[in-house]
Design a protein around this motif. Structure first.
Motif, mmCIF file in Angstrom:
data_model
loop_
_atom_site.group_PDB
_atom_site.id
_atom_site.type_symbol
_atom_site.label_atom_id
_atom_site.label_comp_id
_atom_site.label_asym_id
_atom_site.label_seq_id
_atom_site.Cartn_x
_atom_site.Cartn_y
_atom_site.Cartn_z
ATOM 1 N N THR A 41 0.913 -1.287 -0.046
ATOM 2 C CA THR A 41 0.039 0.066 -0.168
ATOM 3 C C THR A 41 0.817 1.294 0.001
ATOM 4 N N VAL A 42 0.640 2.158 -0.814
ATOM 5 C CA VAL A 42 1.234 3.286 -0.905
ATOM 6 C C VAL A 42 0.327 4.464 -0.532
ATOM 7 N N THR A 43 0.858 5.293 0.480
ATOM 8 C CA THR A 43 0.016 6.641 1.027
ATOM 9 C C THR A 43 0.835 7.748 0.698
ATOM 10 N N PHE A 44 0.223 9.035 0.813
ATOM 11 C CA PHE A 44 0.874 10.166 0.491
ATOM 12 C C PHE A 44 0.537 11.006 1.683
ATOM 13 N N ARG A 45 1.432 11.754 2.603
ATOM 14 C CA ARG A 45 1.069 12.700 3.529
ATOM 15 C C ARG A 45 1.940 13.880 3.525
ATOM 16 N N LYS A 46 1.486 15.093 3.942
ATOM 17 C CA LYS A 46 2.181 16.266 3.898
ATOM 18 C C LYS A 46 2.987 16.121 5.129
ATOM 19 N N ARG A 47 4.266 16.814 4.588
ATOM 20 C CA ARG A 47 5.218 17.126 5.575
ATOM 21 C C ARG A 47 4.785 18.048 6.518
ATOM 22 N N ILE A 48 4.796 18.021 7.816
ATOM 23 C CA ILE A 48 4.370 19.201 8.911
ATOM 24 C C ILE A 48 5.391 19.570 9.685
ATOM 25 N N SER A 49 5.472 21.151 9.346
ATOM 26 C CA SER A 49 6.619 21.461 10.339
ATOM 27 C C SER A 49 6.115 22.126 11.562
ATOM 28 N N PHE A 50 6.901 22.527 12.444
ATOM 29 C CA PHE A 50 6.598 22.946 13.847
ATOM 30 C C PHE A 50 5.581 24.132 13.763
ATOM 31 N N ARG A 51 5.631 25.033 12.743
ATOM 32 C CA ARG A 51 4.715 26.236 12.788
ATOM 33 C C ARG A 51 3.434 25.666 12.266
ATOM 34 N N THR A 58 -4.511 21.263 22.347
ATOM 35 C CA THR A 58 -4.679 21.903 23.677
ATOM 36 C C THR A 58 -3.824 21.084 24.615
ATOM 37 N N ILE A 59 -3.174 21.947 25.714
ATOM 38 C CA ILE A 59 -2.584 21.270 26.491
ATOM 39 C C ILE A 59 -3.052 21.905 28.244
ATOM 40 N N LYS A 60 -3.072 21.000 29.229
ATOM 41 C CA LYS A 60 -3.553 21.584 30.458
ATOM 42 C C LYS A 60 -2.374 22.136 31.214
ATOM 43 N N THR A 61 -1.228 21.804 30.955
ATOM 44 C CA THR A 61 -0.035 22.346 31.883
ATOM 45 C C THR A 61 0.523 23.363 30.829
ATOM 46 N N THR A 62 1.266 24.229 31.706
ATOM 47 C CA THR A 62 2.003 25.416 31.026
ATOM 48 C C THR A 62 3.414 24.737 30.222
ATOM 49 N N THR A 63 3.799 25.348 29.344
ATOM 50 C CA THR A 63 5.024 24.820 28.500
ATOM 51 C C THR A 63 5.782 26.324 28.265
ATOM 52 N N ASN A 64 7.053 26.097 27.916
ATOM 53 C CA ASN A 64 7.826 26.919 27.343
ATOM 54 C C ASN A 64 8.037 26.964 25.761
ATOM 55 N N ALA A 65 7.619 27.747 24.901
ATOM 56 C CA ALA A 65 7.687 27.266 23.414
ATOM 57 C C ALA A 65 8.920 27.105 23.154
ATOM 58 N N LEU A 66 9.966 27.927 23.779
ATOM 59 C CA LEU A 66 11.377 27.640 23.106
ATOM 60 C C LEU A 66 12.023 26.350 23.617
ATOM 61 N N ASP A 67 11.875 26.006 24.918
ATOM 62 C CA ASP A 67 12.337 24.722 25.379
ATOM 63 C C ASP A 67 11.691 23.723 24.571
ATOM 64 N N LEU A 68 10.339 23.766 24.163
ATOM 65 C CA LEU A 68 9.645 22.857 23.352
ATOM 66 C C LEU A 68 9.986 22.707 22.061
ATOM 67 N N GLU A 69 10.644 23.776 21.285
ATOM 68 C CA GLU A 69 11.023 23.828 20.102
ATOM 69 C C GLU A 69 12.701 23.207 19.981
ATOM 70 N N LYS A 70 13.187 23.545 20.980
ATOM 71 C CA LYS A 70 14.824 22.743 21.318
ATOM 72 C C LYS A 70 14.442 21.347 21.449
ATOM 73 N N ASP A 71 13.429 20.814 22.239
ATOM 74 C CA ASP A 71 13.225 19.387 22.303
ATOM 75 C C ASP A 71 13.057 18.611 20.622
ATOM 76 N N LEU A 72 12.161 19.407 20.115
ATOM 77 C CA LEU A 72 11.597 18.868 18.570
ATOM 78 C C LEU A 72 12.888 18.828 17.880
ATOM 79 N N TYR A 73 13.643 19.894 17.842
ATOM 80 C CA TYR A 73 14.806 19.797 16.807
ATOM 81 C C TYR A 73 16.123 19.599 17.751
#
Length: 73
Positions: A41-51, A58-73
């Motif tokens: 089976t061949v499927t296509f999906r869009k590449r999703i960026s952080f932006r 939604t998330i119930k706890t607070t987070t720091n966007a800069l720390d989150l971006e560092k963790d992702l990259y």
């Protein structure tokens, strides 16, 4: 049935009819899955960026966007 040829570098072209039907664009991901019976089976999906993900959930706890971006990259 549509056929394509595999090049010497193991590359092939996605036929225009398929690209148009599934809106396949540059940088999209092609996923190849084989089931237990050996059927492919061949499927296509869009590449999703952080932006692209900003504001999508939604998330119930607070987070720091800069720390989150560092963790992702």
């Amino acid at each position: 049935m549509i056929q394509t040829k595999v090049s010497a570098r193991n590359q092939t072209t996605i036929p225009s009819k398929i690209r148009k039907k599934y809106n396949v664009q540059p940088n999209d991901i092609v996923e190849w899955k084989e089931n237990r019976n050996g059927e492919l089976t061949v499927t296509f999906r869009k590449r999703i960026s952080f932006r692209d993900m900003i504001g999508k959930g939604t998330i119930k706890t607070t987070t720091n966007a800069l720390d989150l971006e560092k963790d992702l990259y």
